[in-house]
Design a protein around this motif. Structure first.
Motif, mmCIF file in Angstrom:
data_model
loop_
_atom_site.group_PDB
_atom_site.id
_atom_site.type_symbol
_atom_site.label_atom_id
_atom_site.label_comp_id
_atom_site.label_asym_id
_atom_site.label_seq_id
_atom_site.Cartn_x
_atom_site.Cartn_y
_atom_site.Cartn_z
ATOM 1 N N ALA A 14 -2.226 -1.564 2.037
ATOM 2 C CA ALA A 14 -1.915 -2.195 0.675
ATOM 3 C C ALA A 14 -3.171 -2.714 -0.017
ATOM 4 N N GLN A 15 -3.944 -3.546 0.874
ATOM 5 C CA GLN A 15 -5.108 -4.425 0.483
ATOM 6 C C GLN A 15 -6.259 -3.341 0.072
ATOM 7 N N ILE A 16 -6.390 -2.470 0.829
ATOM 8 C CA ILE A 16 -7.564 -1.435 0.610
ATOM 9 C C ILE A 16 -7.239 -0.365 -0.601
ATOM 10 N N HIS A 75 5.607 0.474 -0.640
ATOM 11 C CA HIS A 75 5.505 1.653 -0.451
ATOM 12 C C HIS A 75 4.256 1.769 0.686
ATOM 13 N N LEU A 76 2.993 1.203 0.216
ATOM 14 C CA LEU A 76 1.819 1.661 0.858
ATOM 15 C C LEU A 76 2.127 0.996 2.336
ATOM 16 N N ASP A 77 2.837 -0.312 2.547
ATOM 17 C CA ASP A 77 2.980 -1.002 3.822
ATOM 18 C C ASP A 77 3.905 -0.362 4.766
ATOM 19 N N ASN A 78 5.010 0.374 3.987
ATOM 20 C CA ASN A 78 5.925 1.063 4.754
ATOM 21 C C ASN A 78 5.278 2.312 5.343
ATOM 22 N N TYR A 79 4.411 2.894 4.752
ATOM 23 C CA TYR A 79 3.398 4.171 5.023
ATOM 24 C C TYR A 79 2.736 3.743 6.063
ATOM 25 N N TYR A 80 2.276 2.569 6.245
ATOM 26 C CA TYR A 80 1.349 2.102 7.139
ATOM 27 C C TYR A 80 2.107 2.012 8.638
ATOM 28 N N ILE A 81 3.205 1.455 8.459
ATOM 29 C CA ILE A 81 4.110 1.363 9.790
ATOM 30 C C ILE A 81 4.404 2.702 10.299
#
Length: 207
Positions: free
Chosen positions: A160-162, A175-181
């Motif tokens: 999410a940060q980038i 959304h971005l964090d759960n995609y990462y996980i």
């Protein structure tokens, strides 16, 4: 842990799967601690001279599977930043940020003390950024999937940060964090590290 969202975190990534990530974290944390000492020598006096208050700022956040953790930063805001507002979501050009704080945030120097959090295992180099308990509760009411970010160890930097700066919404962050996980791999972490370095150099998207 008595949070409303505790039963909505979901199935965690087992820590036994993350042993290689942990080795990666320890190596970078040890390097980071050396950088932190240098940063304290350089920025500590500047923080003290330009704004009343302490050099460091500690704050309670929500960690892996809802465990409370204390994260540490160089203080980048006025000492009374939340006196009249309470906990609020940080935003672009936040008026509470000091002059040196703007620089430290743009270059992410303010986050360097969290290498200690990584070293002791409360955080990882890469993962969802840990949020404050009251904000997590608030976002859970609007986006029930928000606590699913807690399925893995929180990070110093993350997907999410980038992919977003101060204008990113909690919903986008979720959304971005759960995609990462859901797509985690060590190579994904390395990609995020290089993306973070690019942000630090260009100053774009830093949070």
């Amino acid at each position: 842990m008595n949070y409303k969202f505790k039963d909505h975190i979901g199935t965690p990534i087992p820590l036994s799967r993350l042993w290689l990530k942990r080795i990666f974290d320890i190596i970078f944390a040890l390097i980071g601690m050396v950088i932190l000492v240098i940063a304290v020598i350089i920025f500590g006096p500047i923080i003290k001279l330009t704004s009343p208050g302490s050099i460091f700022y500690s704050q309670k956040r929500v960690g892996y599977m809802g465990k409370p953790i204390m994260i540490h930063k160089f203080r980048s805001m006025r000492n009374d930043a939340e006196k009249n507002t309470g906990a609020i979501w940080a935003k672009k050009d936040d008026p509470r940020v000091t002059k040196i704080g703007h620089f430290m945030r743009k270059t992410r120097i303010d986050e360097l003390p969290q290498f200690w959090n990584i070293l002791v295992g409360d955080m990882s180099l890469v993962g969802p950024r840990p949020e404050r308990p009251m904000l997590t509760e608030e976002f859970y009411e609007k986006w029930p999937e928000f606590p699913q970010r807690l399925r893995t160890i929180p990070g110093l930097t993350g997907w999410a940060q980038i992919n977003g700066g101060y204008d990113i919404s909690p919903e986008e962050k979720c959304h971005l964090d759960n995609y990462y996980i859901d797509h985690w791999s060590l190579w994904f972490d390395i990609k995020i590290v290089f993306g973070t370095i690019k942000i630090i150099i260009t100053g774009n998207g830093a949070r």
